[in-house]
Design a protein around this motif. Structure first.
Motif, PDB file in Angstrom:
ATOM      1  N   GLU A 207       0.824  -1.200   0.000  1.00  0.00           N
ATOM      2  CA  GLU A 207       0.000   0.000   0.000  1.00  0.00           C
ATOM      3  C   GLU A 207       0.863   1.257   0.000  1.00  0.00           C
ATOM      4  O   GLU A 207       1.827   1.365   0.754  1.00  0.00           O
ATOM      5  N   LEU A 208       0.487   2.174  -0.888  1.00  0.00           N
ATOM      6  CA  LEU A 208       1.152   3.464  -0.998  1.00  0.00           C
ATOM      7  C   LEU A 208       0.102   4.561  -0.898  1.00  0.00           C
ATOM      8  O   LEU A 208      -0.984   4.425  -1.454  1.00  0.00           O
ATOM      9  N   PRO A 209       0.423   5.655  -0.224  1.00  0.00           N
ATOM     10  CA  PRO A 209       1.633   5.879   0.561  1.00  0.00           C
ATOM     11  C   PRO A 209       1.603   5.099   1.866  1.00  0.00           C
ATOM     12  O   PRO A 209       0.546   4.714   2.349  1.00  0.00           O
ATOM     13  N   ALA A 216      -0.025  12.021   4.655  1.00  0.00           N
ATOM     14  CA  ALA A 216       0.339  11.943   3.245  1.00  0.00           C
ATOM     15  C   ALA A 216      -0.466  12.936   2.410  1.00  0.00           C
ATOM     16  O   ALA A 216       0.047  13.513   1.443  1.00  0.00           O
ATOM     17  N   ALA A 217      -1.735  13.149   2.781  1.00  0.00           N
ATOM     18  CA  ALA A 217      -2.597  14.057   2.015  1.00  0.00           C
ATOM     19  C   ALA A 217      -2.084  15.496   2.038  1.00  0.00           C
ATOM     20  O   ALA A 217      -2.348  16.264   1.101  1.00  0.00           O
ATOM     21  N   LEU A 218      -1.358  15.864   3.084  1.00  0.00           N
ATOM     22  CA  LEU A 218      -0.855  17.235   3.195  1.00  0.00           C
ATOM     23  C   LEU A 218       0.196  17.553   2.139  1.00  0.00           C
ATOM     24  O   LEU A 218       0.490  18.725   1.890  1.00  0.00           O
ATOM     25  N   ASP A 237       8.971   8.664  -1.238  1.00  0.00           N
ATOM     26  CA  ASP A 237      10.045   8.997  -2.184  1.00  0.00           C
ATOM     27  C   ASP A 237       9.569   8.933  -3.625  1.00  0.00           C
ATOM     28  O   ASP A 237      10.371   8.885  -4.551  1.00  0.00           O
ATOM     29  N   ARG A 238       8.267   8.930  -3.809  1.00  0.00           N
ATOM     30  CA  ARG A 238       7.689   8.880  -5.148  1.00  0.00           C
ATOM     31  C   ARG A 238       6.875  10.141  -5.430  1.00  0.00           C
ATOM     32  O   ARG A 238       6.475  10.873  -4.523  1.00  0.00           O
ATOM     33  N   ARG A 239       6.596  10.331  -6.699  1.00  0.00           N
ATOM     34  CA  ARG A 239       5.713  11.409  -7.134  1.00  0.00           C
ATOM     35  C   ARG A 239       4.577  10.788  -7.929  1.00  0.00           C
ATOM     36  O   ARG A 239       4.800   9.875  -8.740  1.00  0.00           O
ATOM     37  N   ILE A 240       3.363  11.272  -7.707  1.00  0.00           N
ATOM     38  CA  ILE A 240       2.198  10.715  -8.388  1.00  0.00           C
ATOM     39  C   ILE A 240       1.444  11.817  -9.112  1.00  0.00           C
ATOM     40  O   ILE A 240       1.382  12.966  -8.648  1.00  0.00           O
ATOM     41  N   ARG A 280       9.686   7.769  -9.571  1.00  0.00           N
ATOM     42  CA  ARG A 280      10.608   7.631  -8.444  1.00  0.00           C
ATOM     43  C   ARG A 280      11.841   8.480  -8.713  1.00  0.00           C
ATOM     44  O   ARG A 280      12.295   8.583  -9.856  1.00  0.00           O
ATOM     45  N   LEU A 281      12.368   9.065  -7.640  1.00  0.00           N
ATOM     46  CA  LEU A 281      13.547   9.907  -7.778  1.00  0.00           C
ATOM     47  C   LEU A 281      14.754   9.052  -8.132  1.00  0.00           C
ATOM     48  O   LEU A 281      15.049   8.058  -7.467  1.00  0.00           O
ATOM     49  N   ALA A 282      15.419   9.446  -9.226  1.00  0.00           N
ATOM     50  CA  ALA A 282      16.595   8.711  -9.676  1.00  0.00           C
ATOM     51  C   ALA A 282      17.666   9.732 -10.038  1.00  0.00           C
ATOM     52  O   ALA A 282      17.538  10.467 -11.023  1.00  0.00           O
ATOM     53  N   GLY A 283      18.726   9.787  -9.216  1.00  0.00           N
ATOM     54  CA  GLY A 283      19.757  10.792  -9.458  1.00  0.00           C
ATOM     55  C   GLY A 283      19.197  12.177  -9.232  1.00  0.00           C
ATOM     56  O   GLY A 283      18.649  12.489  -8.181  1.00  0.00           O
ATOM     57  N   ARG A 284      19.271  13.002 -10.273  1.00  0.00           N
ATOM     58  CA  ARG A 284      18.771  14.378 -10.153  1.00  0.00           C
ATOM     59  C   ARG A 284      17.390  14.573 -10.763  1.00  0.00           C
ATOM     60  O   ARG A 284      16.886  15.694 -10.806  1.00  0.00           O
ATOM     61  N   GLY A 285      16.790  13.505 -11.235  1.00  0.00           N
ATOM     62  CA  GLY A 285      15.486  13.646 -11.880  1.00  0.00           C
ATOM     63  C   GLY A 285      14.524  12.548 -11.474  1.00  0.00           C
ATOM     64  O   GLY A 285      14.819  11.706 -10.622  1.00  0.00           O
TER      65      GLY A 285
END
Length: 305
Positions: A207-209, A216-218, A237-240, A280-285
């Motif tokens: 389950e995420l988040p 998480a909603a904030l 650590d993810r963006r949706i 997902r964050l990978a390096g700088r992007g």
């Protein structure tokens, strides 16, 4: 799924089921309500809608009936009964006789403590987020035979409908689901805040988040509108990013009344288009980790005052 109402005035309790027929793409919505007004007797009523692809949806109401507690069912009002893995009833030109199975563990869209304590104006839970439905739905002289139709049954309990809200149930396949409720409260002060999006993903059994959905909603933002609404932001650590489109010709508008008598209107489609991107964050992007596209199989709603 049993009723939580204990006789208090000013309460709203909802049981609803949505599903999509895999053979035809037809969506089905069955909505049951117990309304305990600020003054007067409690009443049970609701509606059903069928969404054949490319056609005007068929809609019908049932009730109101007086509310009486049932030992054998979660909800019972006139010909409409839900309980024990069975849904039967009639609303206008629509009737149904369905068997419900499976569903997986309950999905707490709102925090568990909020559902149990009832401290928020309302809370939602999905007891059966990945259920299967067999049986028949009859509408407008036609019969829709269902065999393993995917869908969900959910619950809402609280003091009434939000000032504005958006809702999504998306079956992502293989038991994976996404559930979203984004809402603005009617309580003074809270009604001036932006929509608070509660997002729950179940992917590969995870389950995420993680953690408390309220915290998480904030970190999320929602744009509620028609025919498109969106949710985006960080979950751990993810963006949706979620984009939901309700097709104008395959949407029904339904008027509500809160326990205090205040009106609201919801716009619902069981034929919504949905795009969900998880990065997902990978390096700088950011790199896309998973992406889902649902064409006409999303279950979605927007409510407005």
């Amino acid at each position: 799924m049993r009723s939580r109402w204990r006789g208090q005035a000013g309460r709203l309790e909802v049981w609803y089921t949505t599903l999509t027929d895999p053979a035809t793409g037809t969506g089905v919505w069955i909505h049951h309500e117990l309304v305990a007004p600020d003054e007067g007797e409690a009443r049970a009523h609701g509606w059903a809608a069928v969404f054949p692809p490319g056609e005007t949806p068929v809609f019908g109401r049932f009730g109101p009936f007086g509310w009486s507690h049932s030992e054998d069912a979660d909800f019972a009002a006139g010909p409409v009964v839900q309980g024990g893995g069975r849904l039967t009833g009639a609303a206008g030109a629509i009737s149904w006789d369905l068997r419900e199975s499976g569903g997986g563990p309950p999905l707490f869209t709102f925090p568990r403590w909020a559902w149990r304590s009832e401290v928020l104006p309302a809370a939602q839970i999905v007891p059966k987020p990945a259920a299967a439905y067999d049986g028949a739905v009859r509408f407008g002289g036609r019969t829709l035979e269902l065999d393993g139709a995917r869908g969900a049954s959910a619950r809402i309990y609280g003091h009434g409908n939000a000032r504005r809200w958006a809702w999504l149930h998306a079956d992502l396949g293989g038991g994976d689901v996404c559930e979203i409720v984004a809402a603005v409260s009617t309580r003074p002060g809270m009604d001036r805040l932006p929509p608070l999006p509660f997002v729950r993903l179940r992917v590969d059994g995870v389950e995420l988040p993680g953690g408390d959905p309220l915290l998480a909603a904030l970190r999320l933002r929602a744009g509620i509108g028609l025919p498109v609404w969106t949710v985006h932001g960080r979950i751990g650590d993810r963006r949706i990013h979620v984009r939901v489109t309700l097709p104008q010709d395959e949407t029904v508008s339904v008027d509500y009344a809160d326990p205090d008598g205040a009106p609201a209107v919801c716009h619902n489609s069981e034929r919504a288009d949905v795009r969900i991107v998880l990065a997902r964050l990978a390096g700088r992007g950011w790199e896309t980790e998973r992406e889902w596209r649902l064409d006409g199989t999303g279950h979605a709603e927007v409510g407005l005052r």
